[in-house]
Write an enzyme that holds these catalytic residues in place. Structure first.
Site, PDB file in Angstrom:
ATOM      1  N   VAL A   1       0.854  -1.186   0.000  1.00 37.25           N
ATOM      2  CA  VAL A   1       0.000   0.000   0.000  1.00 37.25           C
ATOM      3  C   VAL A   1       0.889   1.235   0.000  1.00 37.25           C
ATOM      4  O   VAL A   1       1.610   1.500   0.954  1.00 37.25           O
ATOM      5  CB  VAL A   1      -0.930   0.023   1.237  1.00 37.25           C
ATOM      6  CG1 VAL A   1      -1.794   1.282   1.217  1.00 37.25           C
ATOM      7  CG2 VAL A   1      -1.805  -1.228   1.281  1.00 37.25           C
TER       8      VAL A   1
ATOM      9  N   HIS B   1      -4.706 -31.182 -38.372  1.00 36.82           N
ATOM     10  CA  HIS B   1      -5.564 -30.564 -39.376  1.00 36.82           C
ATOM     11  C   HIS B   1      -5.125 -29.138 -39.708  1.00 36.82           C
ATOM     12  O   HIS B   1      -4.408 -28.530 -38.938  1.00 36.82           O
ATOM     13  CB  HIS B   1      -7.009 -30.551 -38.891  1.00 36.82           C
ATOM     14  CG  HIS B   1      -7.595 -31.927 -38.799  1.00 36.82           C
ATOM     15  ND1 HIS B   1      -7.804 -32.574 -37.599  1.00 36.82           N
ATOM     16  CD2 HIS B   1      -7.977 -32.800 -39.767  1.00 36.82           C
ATOM     17  CE1 HIS B   1      -8.317 -33.783 -37.842  1.00 36.82           C
ATOM     18  NE2 HIS B   1      -8.428 -33.944 -39.139  1.00 36.82           N
TER      19      HIS B   1
ATOM     20  N   LYS C   1       7.543 -27.602 -47.204  1.00 33.01           N
ATOM     21  CA  LYS C   1       6.889 -26.762 -48.214  1.00 33.01           C
ATOM     22  C   LYS C   1       5.415 -26.682 -47.857  1.00 33.01           C
ATOM     23  O   LYS C   1       4.744 -27.701 -47.707  1.00 33.01           O
ATOM     24  CB  LYS C   1       7.075 -27.373 -49.606  1.00 33.01           C
ATOM     25  CG  LYS C   1       6.731 -26.453 -50.760  1.00 33.01           C
ATOM     26  CD  LYS C   1       7.748 -25.312 -50.883  1.00 33.01           C
ATOM     27  CE  LYS C   1       7.588 -24.545 -52.177  1.00 33.01           C
ATOM     28  NZ  LYS C   1       8.000 -25.309 -53.360  1.00 33.01           N
ATOM     29  N   HIS C   2       4.919 -25.479 -47.720  1.00 36.46           N
ATOM     30  CA  HIS C   2       3.514 -25.248 -47.367  1.00 36.46           C
ATOM     31  C   HIS C   2       3.113 -26.027 -46.109  1.00 36.46           C
ATOM     32  O   HIS C   2       2.090 -26.705 -46.069  1.00 36.46           O
ATOM     33  CB  HIS C   2       2.599 -25.576 -48.535  1.00 36.46           C
ATOM     34  CG  HIS C   2       2.825 -24.697 -49.729  1.00 36.46           C
ATOM     35  ND1 HIS C   2       2.680 -23.317 -49.678  1.00 36.46           N
ATOM     36  CD2 HIS C   2       3.208 -24.987 -50.979  1.00 36.46           C
ATOM     37  CE1 HIS C   2       2.967 -22.809 -50.863  1.00 36.46           C
ATOM     38  NE2 HIS C   2       3.291 -23.796 -51.677  1.00 36.46           N
TER      39      HIS C   2
ATOM     40  N   ARG D   1      -7.518 -41.838 -46.634  1.00 36.08           N
ATOM     41  CA  ARG D   1      -6.189 -42.344 -46.309  1.00 36.08           C
ATOM     42  C   ARG D   1      -5.593 -43.116 -47.484  1.00 36.08           C
ATOM     43  O   ARG D   1      -4.376 -43.072 -47.717  1.00 36.08           O
ATOM     44  CB  ARG D   1      -6.293 -43.228 -45.055  1.00 36.08           C
ATOM     45  CG  ARG D   1      -4.962 -43.558 -44.415  1.00 36.08           C
ATOM     46  CD  ARG D   1      -5.151 -43.911 -42.962  1.00 36.08           C
ATOM     47  NE  ARG D   1      -5.719 -42.777 -42.247  1.00 36.08           N
ATOM     48  CZ  ARG D   1      -5.034 -41.737 -41.798  1.00 36.08           C
ATOM     49  NH1 ARG D   1      -3.725 -41.678 -41.993  1.00 36.08           N
ATOM     50  NH2 ARG D   1      -5.632 -40.750 -41.172  1.00 36.08           N
TER      51      ARG D   1
ATOM     52  N   ASP E   1       1.144  -7.292  -9.270  1.00 36.16           N
ATOM     53  CA  ASP E   1       1.086  -5.856  -9.005  1.00 36.16           C
ATOM     54  C   ASP E   1      -0.374  -5.412  -8.872  1.00 36.16           C
ATOM     55  O   ASP E   1      -1.237  -5.830  -9.652  1.00 36.16           O
ATOM     56  CB  ASP E   1       1.759  -5.087 -10.151  1.00 36.16           C
ATOM     57  CG  ASP E   1       2.239  -3.710  -9.730  1.00 36.16           C
ATOM     58  OD1 ASP E   1       1.567  -3.079  -8.893  1.00 36.16           O
ATOM     59  OD2 ASP E   1       3.281  -3.271 -10.244  1.00 36.16           O
TER      60      ASP E   1
ATOM     61  N   TYR F   1       1.900  -8.167 -46.023  1.00 32.67           N
ATOM     62  CA  TYR F   1       0.589  -8.785 -46.165  1.00 32.67           C
ATOM     63  C   TYR F   1       0.611 -10.133 -45.468  1.00 32.67           C
ATOM     64  O   TYR F   1       1.649 -10.578 -44.963  1.00 32.67           O
ATOM     65  CB  TYR F   1       0.187  -8.939 -47.638  1.00 32.67           C
ATOM     66  CG  TYR F   1       1.157  -9.711 -48.503  1.00 32.67           C
ATOM     67  CD1 TYR F   1       1.131 -11.104 -48.561  1.00 32.67           C
ATOM     68  CD2 TYR F   1       2.102  -9.047 -49.288  1.00 32.67           C
ATOM     69  CE1 TYR F   1       2.001 -11.808 -49.356  1.00 32.67           C
ATOM     70  CE2 TYR F   1       2.982  -9.749 -50.088  1.00 32.67           C
ATOM     71  CZ  TYR F   1       2.933 -11.134 -50.129  1.00 32.67           C
ATOM     72  OH  TYR F   1       3.803 -11.833 -50.913  1.00 32.67           O
TER      73      TYR F   1
ATOM     74  N   THR G   1       0.450   3.798  -3.249  1.00 30.75           N
ATOM     75  CA  THR G   1      -0.124   4.751  -4.213  1.00 30.75           C
ATOM     76  C   THR G   1      -1.639   4.706  -4.242  1.00 30.75           C
ATOM     77  O   THR G   1      -2.258   5.517  -4.930  1.00 30.75           O
ATOM     78  CB  THR G   1       0.394   4.451  -5.631  1.00 30.75           C
ATOM     79  OG1 THR G   1       0.050   3.116  -5.989  1.00 30.75           O
ATOM     80  CG2 THR G   1       1.899   4.618  -5.700  1.00 30.75           C
TER      81      THR G   1
ATOM     82  N   ASN H   1      -5.080 -36.460 -43.928  1.00 32.04           N
ATOM     83  CA  ASN H   1      -4.596 -37.802 -43.611  1.00 32.04           C
ATOM     84  C   ASN H   1      -3.126 -37.923 -44.023  1.00 32.04           C
ATOM     85  O   ASN H   1      -2.763 -37.532 -45.125  1.00 32.04           O
ATOM     86  CB  ASN H   1      -5.425 -38.855 -44.343  1.00 32.04           C
ATOM     87  CG  ASN H   1      -6.808 -39.003 -43.766  1.00 32.04           C
ATOM     88  OD1 ASN H   1      -6.969 -39.142 -42.568  1.00 32.04           O
ATOM     89  ND2 ASN H   1      -7.831 -38.987 -44.638  1.00 32.04           N
TER      90      ASN H   1
END
Length: 527
Positions: free
Chosen positions: A68, A527, A279-280, A441, A128, A219, A70, A421
């Protein structure tokens, strides 16, 4: 709402003392009265800067170990008072409340305290209270009060004062007010997330997440999308904490793909030299070798077409030989735990090639992943599931050989990082065909086999490298067709989770095809 507000009185109360003395000297030199507390007041005073203690202003000493100090009307009144409201002005006069024009606060280091493994009591003590209360008060009254919560803004304040004759503009105060609220929001998010974990609440009623801007981007995933990159404050090695040594800024897709590559190569922290090419966001080649250069060459051979313009991740510091091999084709990014001077010199000739070093690999530690859906978020644990040879259950008449077991575990680890898959053929510690992201699959199995045929043609091999290979499936084979397609491609051993209602039929098909098959009991949908 005044456009410009003169800065006459400031309250400085910071945990991080970086830049405090320089700021205090600059303010004092401009005739600003400085109020302060505790360690901040001492540091300023020791530097010869005139300071008035907050306790002198409030008429109350700091108490309860500084909890205590402020939380007092003469502080919050000075921050919240509307200067052009007669009633507020009268209240200030009646109660001896002086206006506070500048508030500089950075909070108790809660995040750092938790990060170093503090116990529950110490973490709570580093929450805080007075700081956030002052920040929110000053930010709410930004028509009159300038609030700073980041050391990075100190210099901008001094420029603002110089440009405006000792005053701050409304636009400047608005910008800092937004940053102030974002800081307290991030702080509360850190506290609430830590507490949920500390009390074992895996699904708290409310979850909050916060980030710190690292990079704005030209972007996003596509040119018509805006984007930015935020860090979460953790020190886990990866693309967010890496050092970039050369090349232009990483794009949105670069960061996404580099993260995918580094997370996969980190699975091989205890293995020999290993290379991943992505890749990707899908691995198109993963291999181990006697050297990094050999591992890179074997990973590249898996799919030379897809490797062009790809992301390379290594589990060892980059050396000159490997650097020369990588620069043989166009590569977007290379990420590794380190790089020696000779390797960096080789890369220096390829100015557009980005080199990132991480000083370590990403440990498989618990954490959360977030995915936005319409109207909400899906939150789950990071997939840190792993299997060892001891976890495997042989379900066929034929057992895999020791060499096949090594390749099965290797292929299984790679499949974990392939979009579902997922089907991965491997032989001799290297992928030879990867099928990713198909709706069935069996299609992934056939695509991976087709990739292996392309590899045979590119390398002028006498037969497709799937002959004698092993195959991993990230989830169970729902029907024998996918497994039989793998057998038709030449695979001799299979690793899959098991758990299908048709497991018996799939096992029977494997036995008839002369395959060895093991179940892991663990699935890795991605996924």
């Amino acid at each position: 709402m005044p456009e410009l507000v003169p800065l006459k009185r400031a309250l400085l109360s910071v945990s991080d003392k970086t830049g405090l003395i320089e700021l205090g000297q600059a303010l004092a030199g401009r005739g600003v009265e400085i109020l302060s507390t505790g360690g901040s007041a001492k540091a300023l005073r020791d530097a010869g800067i005139e300071v008035r203690d907050v306790s002198e202003v409030t008429g109350s000493p700091e108490m309860m170990d500084g909890r205590v100090k402020t939380l007092h009307p003469r502080i919050h009144g000075g921050l919240l008072a509307l200067r052009d409201d007669p009633a507020h002005a009268q209240a200030m006069e009646d109660h001896g409340i002086g206006a506070i024009d500048l508030l500089v606060v950075n909070l108790y280091p809660f995040e750092a305290t938790v990060a170093r493994g503090a116990d529950y009591a110490e973490a709570v003590e580093n929450i805080d209270i007075g700081g956030p209360a002052m920040i929110r008060a000053g930010a709410k009254n930004h028509d009159y009060v300038t609030v700073m919560v980041d050391v990075e803004d100190y210099a901008a304040l001094l420029v603002e004062l110089d440009d405006n004759g000792g005053q701050t503009s409304r636009a400047f105060r608005q910008t800092l007010a937004q940053r102030a609220y974002a800081r307290t929001a991030a702080y509360d998010a850190a506290v609430s997330s830590w507490m949920a974990g500390a009390i074992g609440d895996v699904a708290p009623r409310r979850r909050a997440v916060a980030g710190m801007l690292k990079q704005t981007m030209r972007y996003g995933e596509n040119p018509h999308q805006s984007a930015a990159f935020y860090t979460d404050g953790s020190n886990r090695p990866g693309v967010a904490t890496a050092t970039q040594h050369q090349g232009k800024e990483l794009s949105y897709n670069n960061i996404n793909d580099t993260d995918a590559a580094f997370e996969l190569v980190s699975e091989f922290a205890d293995a020999g030299p290993t290379c991943v090419i992505v890749k990707h966001a899908n691995p198109c080649g993963v291999a181990q070798g006697g050297t990094l250069a050999e591992a890179y060459g074997r990973a590249y051979d898996c799919d030379r077409v897809s490797a062009f313009g790809g992301i390379v991740a290594l589990n060892r510091p980059l050396d000159e030989e490997t650097a020369r091999a990588i620069t043989g084709i166009f590569t977007e990014v290379v990420i590794a735990p380190g790089a020696n001077d000779a390797a960096r010199e080789v890369f220096a000739a390829k100015k557009n090639l980005r080199l990132l070093t991480t000083e370590g690999l990403a440990a498989a530690v618990p954490g959360l992943t977030w995915r936005q859906v319409s109207g909400g978020y899906l939150v789950q644990d990071r997939d840190i599931g792993q299997v060892t040879e001891a976890d495997l259950k042989v379900v066929t008449k034929l057992s895999p050989t020791d060499e096949q077991l090594r390749d099965l575990l290797f292929a299984w680890t790679v499949a974990k990082h392939v979009k579902s898959n997922a089907i991965v053929y491997a032989k001799g510690g290297a992928t030879v065909g990867v099928g990713a992201g198909q709706m069935s699959r069996v299609d992934s199995t056939r695509i991976a086999a087709r990739k292996a045929q392309d590899m045979a043609e590119a390398l002028d091999l006498p037969e497709t490298p799937t002959v004698g290979s092993v195959v991993a499936s990230d989830a169970f084979f729902p029907f024998p067709d996918g497994l039989l397609a793998a057998a038709g491609a030449g695979a001799r051993a299979v690793i899959q989770p098991g758990g299908s209602v048709r497991d018996d039929a799939v096992i029977e098909a494997a036995d008839e095809a002369g395959l060895a098959m093991v179940f892991t009991g663990q699935r890795h949908f991605r996924h």
